[in-house]
Write a protein that holds these residues in place. Structure first.
Motif, PDB file in Angstrom:
ATOM      1  N   PHE A 119       0.396  -1.318   0.121  1.00 12.08           N
ATOM      2  CA  PHE A 119      -0.144   0.248   0.103  1.00 12.08           C
ATOM      3  C   PHE A 119       0.655   1.279   0.633  1.00 12.08           C
ATOM      4  O   PHE A 119       1.639   1.236   0.323  1.00 12.08           O
ATOM      5  CB  PHE A 119      -0.607   0.628   1.048  1.00 12.08           C
ATOM      6  CG  PHE A 119      -2.364  -0.723   1.336  1.00 12.08           C
ATOM      7  CD1 PHE A 119      -3.443  -0.084   0.634  1.00 12.08           C
ATOM      8  CD2 PHE A 119      -2.445  -2.334   1.275  1.00 12.08           C
ATOM      9  CE1 PHE A 119      -4.583  -1.193   0.102  1.00 12.08           C
ATOM     10  CE2 PHE A 119      -3.500  -3.188   1.728  1.00 12.08           C
ATOM     11  CZ  PHE A 119      -4.518  -1.961   0.521  1.00 12.08           C
ATOM     12  N   GLU A 120      -0.002   2.003  -0.749  1.00 14.14           N
ATOM     13  CA  GLU A 120       1.398   3.753  -0.671  1.00 14.14           C
ATOM     14  C   GLU A 120       0.205   4.946  -0.704  1.00 14.14           C
ATOM     15  O   GLU A 120      -1.140   4.448  -1.420  1.00 14.14           O
ATOM     16  CB  GLU A 120       2.259   3.607  -2.530  1.00 14.14           C
ATOM     17  CG  GLU A 120       2.583   4.428  -2.875  1.00 14.14           C
ATOM     18  CD  GLU A 120       3.216   4.446  -3.669  1.00 14.14           C
ATOM     19  OE1 GLU A 120       4.312   3.285  -3.689  1.00 14.14           O
ATOM     20  OE2 GLU A 120       3.852   5.327  -4.825  1.00 14.14           O
ATOM     21  N   GLY A 121       0.268   6.184  -0.801  1.00 15.50           N
ATOM     22  CA  GLY A 121      -0.700   7.026  -0.813  1.00 15.50           C
ATOM     23  C   GLY A 121       0.816   7.865  -1.030  1.00 15.50           C
ATOM     24  O   GLY A 121       1.322   7.864  -1.607  1.00 15.50           O
ATOM     25  N   CYS A 122      -0.442   9.341  -1.645  1.00 15.95           N
ATOM     26  CA  CYS A 122       0.437  10.235  -1.667  1.00 15.95           C
ATOM     27  C   CYS A 122      -0.508  11.198  -0.684  1.00 15.95           C
ATOM     28  O   CYS A 122      -1.556  11.732  -0.831  1.00 15.95           O
ATOM     29  CB  CYS A 122      -0.093  10.558  -3.398  1.00 15.95           C
ATOM     30  SG  CYS A 122       0.550  11.717  -4.579  1.00 15.95           S
ATOM     31  N   LEU A 123       0.306  12.782  -0.787  1.00 18.64           N
ATOM     32  CA  LEU A 123       0.027  14.311  -0.132  1.00 18.64           C
ATOM     33  C   LEU A 123      -1.046  14.876  -1.186  1.00 18.64           C
ATOM     34  O   LEU A 123      -2.092  15.625  -0.534  1.00 18.64           O
ATOM     35  CB  LEU A 123       1.327  14.611   0.517  1.00 18.64           C
ATOM     36  CG  LEU A 123       2.186  14.472   1.474  1.00 18.64           C
ATOM     37  CD1 LEU A 123       3.238  14.882   1.495  1.00 18.64           C
ATOM     38  CD2 LEU A 123       1.034  13.947   2.907  1.00 18.64           C
ATOM     39  N   SER A 124      -1.373  14.338  -2.745  1.00 21.40           N
ATOM     40  CA  SER A 124      -2.142  15.732  -3.668  1.00 21.40           C
ATOM     41  C   SER A 124      -3.182  13.985  -3.273  1.00 21.40           C
ATOM     42  O   SER A 124      -4.133  14.337  -4.547  1.00 21.40           O
ATOM     43  CB  SER A 124      -0.820  15.667  -4.909  1.00 21.40           C
ATOM     44  OG  SER A 124      -0.335  15.924  -4.257  1.00 21.40           O
ATOM     45  N   VAL A 125      -3.041  13.185  -3.011  1.00 24.46           N
ATOM     46  CA  VAL A 125      -4.641  12.492  -3.305  1.00 24.46           C
ATOM     47  C   VAL A 125      -5.111  11.391  -1.661  1.00 24.46           C
ATOM     48  O   VAL A 125      -4.907  10.409  -1.059  1.00 24.46           O
ATOM     49  CB  VAL A 125      -4.399  11.190  -3.876  1.00 24.46           C
ATOM     50  CG1 VAL A 125      -5.865  10.395  -4.833  1.00 24.46           C
ATOM     51  CG2 VAL A 125      -3.422  11.280  -4.854  1.00 24.46           C
ATOM     52  N   PRO A 126      -5.116  12.812  -1.173  1.00 28.40           N
ATOM     53  CA  PRO A 126      -5.504  12.408   0.477  1.00 28.40           C
ATOM     54  C   PRO A 126      -6.811  11.652   0.989  1.00 28.40           C
ATOM     55  O   PRO A 126      -7.653  11.433  -0.048  1.00 28.40           O
ATOM     56  CB  PRO A 126      -5.316  14.042   1.342  1.00 28.40           C
ATOM     57  CG  PRO A 126      -6.076  14.858   0.215  1.00 28.40           C
ATOM     58  CD  PRO A 126      -5.510  14.377  -1.691  1.00 28.40           C
ATOM     59  N   GLY A 127      -6.043  10.858   1.803  1.00 29.42           N
ATOM     60  CA  GLY A 127      -7.547  10.156   2.165  1.00 29.42           C
ATOM     61  C   GLY A 127      -7.961   8.659   1.634  1.00 29.42           C
ATOM     62  O   GLY A 127      -8.355   7.963   2.151  1.00 29.42           O
ATOM     63  N   TRP A 128      -6.693   7.915   1.205  1.00 31.67           N
ATOM     64  CA  TRP A 128      -6.918   6.904  -0.116  1.00 31.67           C
ATOM     65  C   TRP A 128      -5.343   5.950  -0.149  1.00 31.67           C
ATOM     66  O   TRP A 128      -4.136   6.742  -0.092  1.00 31.67           O
ATOM     67  CB  TRP A 128      -6.764   7.510  -1.294  1.00 31.67           C
ATOM     68  CG  TRP A 128      -8.428   7.687  -1.188  1.00 31.67           C
ATOM     69  CD1 TRP A 128      -8.865   8.932  -1.562  1.00 31.67           C
ATOM     70  CD2 TRP A 128     -10.160   7.031  -1.736  1.00 31.67           C
ATOM     71  NE1 TRP A 128     -10.392   9.410  -1.351  1.00 31.67           N
ATOM     72  CE2 TRP A 128     -11.257   7.795  -2.036  1.00 31.67           C
ATOM     73  CE3 TRP A 128      -9.647   5.999  -1.466  1.00 31.67           C
ATOM     74  CZ2 TRP A 128     -12.208   8.040  -1.594  1.00 31.67           C
ATOM     75  CZ3 TRP A 128     -11.270   4.793  -1.115  1.00 31.67           C
ATOM     76  CH2 TRP A 128     -12.598   6.101  -1.390  1.00 31.67           C
ATOM     77  N   GLN A 129      -5.002   5.002   0.002  1.00 32.02           N
ATOM     78  CA  GLN A 129      -4.056   4.396  -0.404  1.00 32.02           C
ATOM     79  C   GLN A 129      -4.544   2.924  -1.168  1.00 32.02           C
ATOM     80  O   GLN A 129      -5.450   3.073  -1.681  1.00 32.02           O
ATOM     81  CB  GLN A 129      -3.411   3.743   0.846  1.00 32.02           C
ATOM     82  CG  GLN A 129      -3.575   5.029   1.529  1.00 32.02           C
ATOM     83  CD  GLN A 129      -2.212   4.754   2.936  1.00 32.02           C
ATOM     84  OE1 GLN A 129      -1.320   3.277   2.821  1.00 32.02           O
ATOM     85  NE2 GLN A 129      -2.336   5.485   4.002  1.00 32.02           N
ATOM     86  N   ALA A 130      -3.720   2.270  -2.316  1.00 32.83           N
ATOM     87  CA  ALA A 130      -3.449   1.523  -3.005  1.00 32.83           C
ATOM     88  C   ALA A 130      -1.995   0.871  -3.361  1.00 32.83           C
ATOM     89  O   ALA A 130      -1.059   1.312  -2.659  1.00 32.83           O
ATOM     90  CB  ALA A 130      -4.113   2.573  -4.455  1.00 32.83           C
ATOM     91  N   VAL A 131      -2.705  -0.569  -3.883  1.00 35.74           N
ATOM     92  CA  VAL A 131      -0.995  -1.621  -3.593  1.00 35.74           C
ATOM     93  C   VAL A 131      -0.217  -1.027  -5.150  1.00 35.74           C
ATOM     94  O   VAL A 131      -1.082  -1.141  -5.862  1.00 35.74           O
ATOM     95  CB  VAL A 131      -1.826  -2.881  -3.450  1.00 35.74           C
ATOM     96  CG1 VAL A 131      -0.393  -3.655  -3.597  1.00 35.74           C
ATOM     97  CG2 VAL A 131      -2.063  -3.653  -1.617  1.00 35.74           C
ATOM     98  N   THR A 132       0.528  -0.748  -4.955  1.00 28.49           N
ATOM     99  CA  THR A 132       1.500  -0.667  -5.894  1.00 28.49           C
ATOM    100  C   THR A 132       3.287  -1.200  -6.135  1.00 28.49           C
ATOM    101  O   THR A 132       3.829  -0.986  -5.099  1.00 28.49           O
ATOM    102  CB  THR A 132       1.993   1.157  -5.980  1.00 28.49           C
ATOM    103  OG1 THR A 132       0.377   2.469  -6.154  1.00 28.49           O
ATOM    104  CG2 THR A 132       2.885   1.737  -7.123  1.00 28.49           C
ATOM    105  N   ALA A 133       2.925  -1.552  -7.308  1.00 29.75           N
ATOM    106  CA  ALA A 133       4.375  -2.550  -7.975  1.00 29.75           C
ATOM    107  C   ALA A 133       5.274  -1.511  -7.967  1.00 29.75           C
ATOM    108  O   ALA A 133       5.317  -0.679  -8.534  1.00 29.75           O
ATOM    109  CB  ALA A 133       4.333  -3.233  -8.152  1.00 29.75           C
ATOM    110  N   ARG A 134       6.472  -1.341  -7.065  1.00 29.74           N
ATOM    111  CA  ARG A 134       8.382  -0.616  -7.892  1.00 29.74           C
ATOM    112  C   ARG A 134       9.050  -1.799  -7.907  1.00 29.74           C
ATOM    113  O   ARG A 134       9.157  -2.813  -7.454  1.00 29.74           O
ATOM    114  CB  ARG A 134       7.991  -0.075  -5.951  1.00 29.74           C
ATOM    115  CG  ARG A 134       7.264   1.108  -5.321  1.00 29.74           C
ATOM    116  CD  ARG A 134       7.572   2.877  -6.595  1.00 29.74           C
ATOM    117  NE  ARG A 134       6.111   3.154  -6.755  1.00 29.74           N
ATOM    118  CZ  ARG A 134       5.623   4.272  -7.058  1.00 29.74           C
ATOM    119  NH1 ARG A 134       6.751   4.537  -8.550  1.00 29.74           N
ATOM    120  NH2 ARG A 134       5.332   4.978  -7.290  1.00 29.74           N
TER     121      ARG A 134
END
Ligand code: NI
Length: 215
Positions: A119-134
Motif C-alpha cells: 500500500f502506498e499513498g500520496c499527499l496530493s491524493v489525501p485519504g486514499w491508498q492503493a497497492v503499488t508495485a515498485r
C-alpha cells in the motif's frame, strides 16, 4: 520556464501561507513533466524553497514531496522517512530510516528484476491508498542541492519513496500504476490492511499482487 518567471513564482509561493499548501490531484501542474533545474533560483532562494518544502512535508506528515506538489514546476523533490513502524512491518517492507535529502534532477533505473507491492499513498491524493508495485532496487542518478553528482543504489522503502517522487516529476501519480482494486480509504488501511504485507487485502478485495508496470 524562463528564469525570471520562475523566481517570481517561487518568491510569490514563499511569501504565501506556511506551511505551504499542497496541490491536489486535478491540478495540471501535477501532470506536466518538469524541466530540469539548472540553478535558476540561486542557492539562497533554493535553500528557502527546500526549507519550506521540508516544513510542509513534516506538517502533512509525509515521507516525500515533489516541487509540483507545492505548485513549482521544477525537477526537485525532498524526502525524509523516520521509519517509525513496528519491527515486523519494517522488516517485510524494507522500511529503514531515510535521512532528509534533496533530489535535484533525479532519475532512476531498475537494478535486477526484483519487485515489491505494498500500500502506498500520496499527499496530493489525501485519504486514499492503493497497492503499488515498485522496483525492489534502483539506481538513482541526479544531483544534490549543491550540484554534487548523485549516483547510488537504493532498495526497499527508500527506493519506493524515490520512485514515487521521481514519477511526480514526470507527471505520473502512483494511481496511474497502482492496482485499482486495492484502492482503500486510509481509515480502512489502518483498520483492515495494516498487516506487514498486502496478501490478505489481495484475497479479500480480489486482486493479484501486481507486478511493476512498464512506463
Ligand atoms: Ni505523492
Amino acid at each position: 520556464m524562463q528564469a525570471i518567471a520562475l523566481t517570481e513564482l517561487v518568491d510569490e509561493i514563499l511569501a504565501g501561507p506556511a506551511p505551504l499548501p499542497l496541490v491536489r490531484a486535478g491540478d495540471p501542474v501535477l501532470r506536466r513533466p518538469t524541466p530540469r533545474y539548472e540553478g535558476e533560483l540561486g542557492d539562497e532562494r533554493l535553500d528557502r524553497l527546500v526549507r519550506a518544502m521540508r516544513e510542509a512535508l513534516h506538517a502533512a506528515p509525509g515521507v516525500g514531496l515533489a516541487a509540483p506538489q507545492v505548485g513549482v514546476p521544477l525537477r526537485l523533490a525532498v524526502v525524509e522517512d523516520p521509519a517509525e513502524v513496528p519491527p515486523e512491518t519494517a522488516e517485510a517492507r524494507g522500511r529503514v530510516p531515510l535521512p532528509f535529502r534533496v533530489l535535484v534532477n533525479p532519475s532512476y533505473t531498475p537494478v535486477g528484476d526484483g519487485a515489491a507491492a505494498f500500500f502506498e499513498g500520496c499527499l496530493s491524493v489525501p485519504g486514499w491508498q492503493a497497492v503499488t508495485a515498485r522496483h525492489g532496487t534502483i539506481r538513482l542518478r541526479g544531483q544534490d542541492e549543491r550540484g554534487n553528482t548523485v549516483d547510488e543504489e537504493l532498495s526497499g522503502w527508500p527506493a519506493r519513496i524515490v520512485q514515487h517522487e521521481t514519477d511526480h516529476l514526470d507527471g505520473t501519480l502512483y494511481l496511474d500504476i497502482a492496482e485499482t482494486r486495492s484502492l482503500s480509504t486510509t481509515q480502512d488501511v489502518l483498520e483492515r490492511w495494516a498487516q506487514p504485507t498486502p496478501e490478505l487485502a489481495a484475497r479479500e478485495l480480489g486482486f493479484t499482487l501486481p507486478r511493476v508496470r512498464a512506463r
